[in-house]
Design an enzyme around this catalytic site. Structure first.
Site, mmCIF file in Angstrom:
data_model
loop_
_atom_site.group_PDB
_atom_site.id
_atom_site.type_symbol
_atom_site.label_atom_id
_atom_site.label_comp_id
_atom_site.label_asym_id
_atom_site.label_seq_id
_atom_site.Cartn_x
_atom_site.Cartn_y
_atom_site.Cartn_z
ATOM 1 N N TYR A 53 0.823 -1.224 0.000
ATOM 2 C CA TYR A 53 0.000 0.000 0.000
ATOM 3 C C TYR A 53 0.853 1.268 0.000
ATOM 4 O O TYR A 53 0.432 2.289 -0.559
ATOM 5 C CB TYR A 53 -1.021 -0.015 1.154
ATOM 6 N N GLN A 86 -15.491 3.298 -5.945
ATOM 7 C CA GLN A 86 -14.840 2.128 -5.356
ATOM 8 C C GLN A 86 -13.342 2.382 -5.238
ATOM 9 O O GLN A 86 -12.616 1.563 -4.690
ATOM 10 C CB GLN A 86 -15.066 0.905 -6.250
ATOM 11 N N ASN A 87 -12.907 3.511 -5.772
ATOM 12 C CA ASN A 87 -11.469 3.795 -5.792
ATOM 13 C C ASN A 87 -10.991 4.312 -4.433
ATOM 14 O O ASN A 87 -11.710 5.035 -3.754
ATOM 15 C CB ASN A 87 -11.143 4.836 -6.867
ATOM 16 N N VAL A 88 -9.759 3.950 -4.119
ATOM 17 C CA VAL A 88 -9.182 4.440 -2.865
ATOM 18 C C VAL A 88 -8.334 5.686 -3.103
ATOM 19 O O VAL A 88 -7.817 6.278 -2.151
ATOM 20 C CB VAL A 88 -8.371 3.332 -2.139
ATOM 21 N N ASP A 89 -8.181 6.086 -4.381
ATOM 22 C CA ASP A 89 -7.428 7.326 -4.639
ATOM 23 C C ASP A 89 -8.306 8.537 -4.330
ATOM 24 O O ASP A 89 -9.512 8.420 -4.093
ATOM 25 C CB ASP A 89 -6.895 7.351 -6.090
ATOM 26 N N HIS A 104 -14.656 1.773 -0.642
ATOM 27 C CA HIS A 104 -13.570 0.852 -0.269
ATOM 28 C C HIS A 104 -12.439 1.544 0.485
ATOM 29 O O HIS A 104 -11.338 1.028 0.546
ATOM 30 C CB HIS A 104 -13.036 0.140 -1.523
ATOM 31 N N GLY A 170 -16.088 3.153 -15.698
ATOM 32 C CA GLY A 170 -14.812 2.473 -15.468
ATOM 33 C C GLY A 170 -14.801 1.446 -14.363
ATOM 34 O O GLY A 170 -13.848 1.377 -13.592
ATOM 35 N N THR A 171 -15.852 0.642 -14.300
ATOM 36 C CA THR A 171 -15.820 -0.470 -13.342
ATOM 37 C C THR A 171 -16.437 -1.706 -13.978
ATOM 38 O O THR A 171 -17.430 -1.613 -14.690
ATOM 39 C CB THR A 171 -16.551 -0.137 -12.019
ATOM 40 N N SER A 172 -15.822 -2.855 -13.674
ATOM 41 C CA SER A 172 -16.359 -4.116 -14.196
ATOM 42 C C SER A 172 -17.568 -4.557 -13.373
ATOM 43 O O SER A 172 -18.279 -5.467 -13.766
ATOM 44 C CB SER A 172 -15.284 -5.202 -14.149
HETATM 45 P P1 OAD Z 1 -11.760 -3.727 -12.649
HETATM 46 O O1 OAD Z 1 -10.326 -3.924 -13.004
HETATM 47 O O2 OAD Z 1 -12.553 -4.916 -12.282
HETATM 48 O O3 OAD Z 1 -12.530 -2.995 -13.844
HETATM 49 C C1 OAD Z 1 -12.006 -1.853 -14.459
HETATM 50 C C2 OAD Z 1 -12.927 -1.420 -15.579
HETATM 51 O O4 OAD Z 1 -12.372 -0.235 -16.134
HETATM 52 C C3 OAD Z 1 -13.068 -2.435 -16.721
HETATM 53 O O5 OAD Z 1 -14.440 -2.601 -17.048
HETATM 54 C C4 OAD Z 1 -12.292 -1.784 -17.869
HETATM 55 O O6 OAD Z 1 -12.849 -2.092 -19.143
HETATM 56 C C5 OAD Z 1 -12.476 -0.316 -17.544
HETATM 57 N N1 OAD Z 1 -11.444 0.583 -18.113
HETATM 58 C C6 OAD Z 1 -10.178 0.300 -18.471
HETATM 59 N N2 OAD Z 1 -9.578 1.402 -18.965
HETATM 60 C C7 OAD Z 1 -10.491 2.406 -18.924
HETATM 61 C C8 OAD Z 1 -10.479 3.786 -19.277
HETATM 62 N N3 OAD Z 1 -9.391 4.378 -19.783
HETATM 63 N N4 OAD Z 1 -11.618 4.499 -19.088
HETATM 64 C C9 OAD Z 1 -12.731 3.912 -18.559
HETATM 65 N N5 OAD Z 1 -12.790 2.630 -18.217
HETATM 66 C C10 OAD Z 1 -11.690 1.879 -18.379
HETATM 67 O O7 OAD Z 1 -11.761 -2.647 -11.464
HETATM 68 P P2 OAD Z 1 -12.967 -2.152 -10.548
HETATM 69 O O8 OAD Z 1 -14.274 -2.432 -11.176
HETATM 70 O O9 OAD Z 1 -12.638 -0.760 -10.151
HETATM 71 O O10 OAD Z 1 -12.012 -3.594 -4.344
HETATM 72 O O11 OAD Z 1 -12.768 -3.084 -9.294
HETATM 73 C C11 OAD Z 1 -13.711 -3.025 -8.262
HETATM 74 C C12 OAD Z 1 -13.083 -3.449 -6.979
HETATM 75 O O12 OAD Z 1 -12.402 -4.685 -7.148
HETATM 76 C C13 OAD Z 1 -12.008 -2.524 -6.478
HETATM 77 O O13 OAD Z 1 -12.503 -1.382 -5.813
HETATM 78 C C14 OAD Z 1 -11.247 -3.402 -5.544
HETATM 79 C C15 OAD Z 1 -11.178 -4.656 -6.384
HETATM 80 O O14 OAD Z 1 -11.102 -5.822 -5.682
HETATM 81 C C16 OAD Z 1 -11.369 -3.755 -3.187
HETATM 82 O O15 OAD Z 1 -10.171 -3.699 -3.101
HETATM 83 C C17 OAD Z 1 -12.267 -4.017 -2.022
#
Ligand code: OAD
Length: 225
Positions: A53, A86-89, A104, A170-172
């Site tokens: 971290y 969900q971002n920690v930044d 998160h 930008g989240t899966s």
């Molecule tokens: P993921 O890595 O699962 O998903 C990231 C998403 O961002 C994907 O759908 C990509 O297609 C998309 N992406 C990539 N580049 C991009 C861009 N330039 N602009 C927009 N979108 C883009 O990450 P999260 O969904 O953020 O939790 O993950 C969710 C949680 O899983 C996190 O908060 C973390 C992790 O485990 C904890 O740590 C509790």
């Protein structure tokens, strides 16, 4: 004023140089998730967890908000805006967004190992083993690890359930309980997904298959006439 809720994930910070969680160059690369993102991992090897971290925090501090973070601020001229991230930044805050709810945690903060409600701003990029809470106990990163509860969930649910407009950026949406928030959004709300490679199609939404900077700019132009 209409309520707009934006749910963001790591994809919004990619253009600021930060990694996503599940991509090819993912944030976990080189580290075992069970070692660095669980309470068991922390108990086994706190030094490794702090190292991980501290490294991520250093990257966050060097990063700057990108056009997507900045464009979201413009929505505040026309809407009652809440960002659930969900971002920690801290890039939404540094861009100037007023209402940011972290699901998160916040990597720029430390929390007491014995009382999560005791949080401290970190000076610089590192928590060390010498840093203690007011009870003299260790400080850990203020991030929610796997298996831990998401204390802001109830507030997030109430925000989503009163959204007139809802956008996912930008989240899966692979991680619960955050992913379940889309189910709280009223049927009548206008919905958008901004992601160059979306893996979700939960609702009848308008898809903007673009990177966050281009996609959010398009959304803001569409909504703020
Ligand atoms: P993921 O890595 O699962 O998903 C990231 C998403 O961002 C994907 O759908 C990509 O297609 C998309 N992406 C990539 N580049 C991009 C861009 N330039 N602009 C927009 N979108 C883009 O990450 P999260 O969904 O953020 O939790 O993950 C969710 C949680 O899983 C996190 O908060 C973390 C992790 O485990 C904890 O740590 C509790």
């Amino acid at each position: 004023m209409k309520n707009i809720v934006i749910l963001t994930g790591s994809g919004i910070s990619v253009e600021s140089g930060l990694e996503t969680f599940r991509g090819v160059d993912s944030l976990w690369e080189g580290y075992n998730l069970l070692d660095v993102a669980t309470l068991d991992g922390w108990k086994r090897n706190p030094g490794l967890v702090q190292e991980f971290y501290n490294l991520q925090r250093g990257k966050v501090l060097k990063a700057v908000p990108n056009l997507a973070h900045l464009a979201l601020v413009h929505l505040e001229r026309a809407f009652n805006v809440h960002i659930i991230t969900q971002n920690v930044d801290d890039l939404h805050e540094r861009a100037g967004s007023k209402n940011v709810l972290h699901l998160h945690g916040e990597i720029t903060k430390a929390q007491s190992d014995v009382d999560p409600s005791l949080t401290y701003n970190i000076i610089g990029s590192e928590i060390t083993s010498n840093d203690k809470c007011i009870h003299g106990m260790s400080l850990r990163p203020n991030v929610v690890w796997f298996g831990e509860s998401v204390s802001n969930m109830n507030y997030a649910i109430s925000l989503c359930s009163s959204a007139d407009i809802f956008a996912v950026v930008g989240t899966s949406l692979m991680v619960m309980p955050a992913a379940s928030l889309v189910d709280e959004v009223p049927l009548y709300a206008q919905k958008f997904i901004i992601d160059p490679d979306p893996s979700i199609d939960y609702f009848n939404s308008i898809k903007i298959n673009k990177t966050a900077s281009l996609g959010v700019e398009e959304l803001v132009k569409y909504l703020v006439k």
